[in-house]
Enzyme design. Sequence first.
Site, PDB file in Angstrom:
ATOM      1  N   ASP A   1      17.699  18.831  32.868  1.00 34.84           N
ATOM      2  CA  ASP A   1      16.611  19.497  32.368  1.00 34.84           C
ATOM      3  C   ASP A   1      16.860  19.936  31.065  1.00 34.84           C
ATOM      4  OD1 ASP A   1      14.955  19.799  34.626  1.00 34.84           O
ATOM      5  OD2 ASP A   1      16.551  20.738  35.678  1.00 34.84           O
TER       6      ASP A   1
ATOM      7  N   ASP B   1       9.943  17.820  41.739  1.00 37.41           N
ATOM      8  CA  ASP B   1      10.969  18.642  41.210  1.00 37.41           C
ATOM      9  C   ASP B   1      10.611  20.209  41.632  1.00 37.41           C
ATOM     10  OD1 ASP B   1      13.106  19.804  39.753  1.00 37.41           O
ATOM     11  OD2 ASP B   1      12.283  19.205  37.713  1.00 37.41           O
TER      12      ASP B   1
HETATM   13  C1  DX5 Z   1      13.169  23.786  37.610  1.00 34.07           C
HETATM   14  C2  DX5 Z   1      13.948  22.541  37.312  1.00 34.07           C
HETATM   15  C3  DX5 Z   1      14.794  21.910  38.337  1.00 34.07           C
HETATM   16  C4  DX5 Z   1      15.423  22.667  39.181  1.00 34.07           C
HETATM   17  C5  DX5 Z   1      15.020  22.622  40.573  1.00 34.07           C
HETATM   18  O1  DX5 Z   1      12.427  24.143  36.400  1.00 34.07           O
HETATM   19  O2  DX5 Z   1      13.202  21.610  36.594  1.00 34.07           O
HETATM   20  O3  DX5 Z   1      15.273  20.559  38.250  1.00 34.07           O
HETATM   21  O4  DX5 Z   1      16.880  22.343  39.183  1.00 34.07           O
HETATM   22  O5  DX5 Z   1      15.950  23.282  41.349  1.00 34.07           O
HETATM   23  P1  DX5 Z   1      15.823  24.212  42.578  1.00 34.07           P
HETATM   24  O6  DX5 Z   1      16.133  23.643  44.012  1.00 34.07           O
HETATM   25  O7  DX5 Z   1      16.736  25.335  42.278  1.00 34.07           O
HETATM   26  O8  DX5 Z   1      14.324  24.589  42.919  1.00 34.07           O
HETATM   27 ZN    ZN Z   2      13.700  19.234  36.300  1.00 35.14          ZN
END
Ligand code: DX5
Ligand code: ZN
Length: 232
Positions: free
Chosen positions: A34, A174
């Site tokens: 990210d 996601d």
């Molecule tokens: C959220 C990110 C995700 C995040 C999701 O903005 O893009 O990649 O890591 O993880 P969880 O399982 O915590 O929703």
């Molecule tokens: Zn993400």
Amino acid sequence: MVVITASLMCASQLHLYRDVHSLLKSGIDMFHFDIMDGDFVENIALNIDLIKELRTVTHKKFDAHLMVRKPSKYILKLKEAGVNIIYFHIESSEDPHYIIDFIKREGLEVGLVINPDTPLEKVLPYIERVDYFMFMTVRPGFAGQKFEQSVLHKIEQFQQLTAGKEHIPKLAADGAINAKTLRLLSERGVEVFVGGSAGLFNKEGFNNNLDILKQRDELLPLKNKIEEEIKR
Ligand code: DX5
Ligand code: ZN
């Protein structure tokens, strides 16, 4: 098929290499990075130098999820760091055709991302030009949020709107991915899942979690049967 890409913003930042090593041993498919600019979303996440260093320890696919206003500023640096797939948001402020052309010209795969509240009409002109289409199932920017149920209906709508099209991208999701949400999404055609704090980085351990998410447990009876037959 279920593909799990591990969201490294959810890993222990202190023991990151330990987590990467265990994920590789447990059979992870890809790694998800990210990238945030503190403006498109009010958070800052991973650093491109980290991607470069991790590239020296694995050949697995890397995908970068750009939560930034200007995706074009990051493409060359991500390519140089060893990223294979670049996801950008339809809500970012540059022309999507320009970004798609840029990423493809650099020989990388391209993914388009949509937030839970953005109407599907916005992405339709670009959908046949991308390799992946990712539904955010939480608001972007933060781990640990609640799954947005309304996205399930959106995926069904997407399937209706794109039925019969020559090229349909691979679908990804996601946010808040666990055994339950993964099943709901895969029933609707999603194949690539970001494993975050909900279903991968928790106290159950990577091996157990990947068994569940990748439904490896369903293969176990068959594996045991084959082993028994070999012994006979
Ligand atoms: C959220 C990110 C995700 C995040 C999701 O903005 O893009 O990649 O890591 O993880 P969880 O399982 O915590 O929703
Ligand atoms: Zn993400």
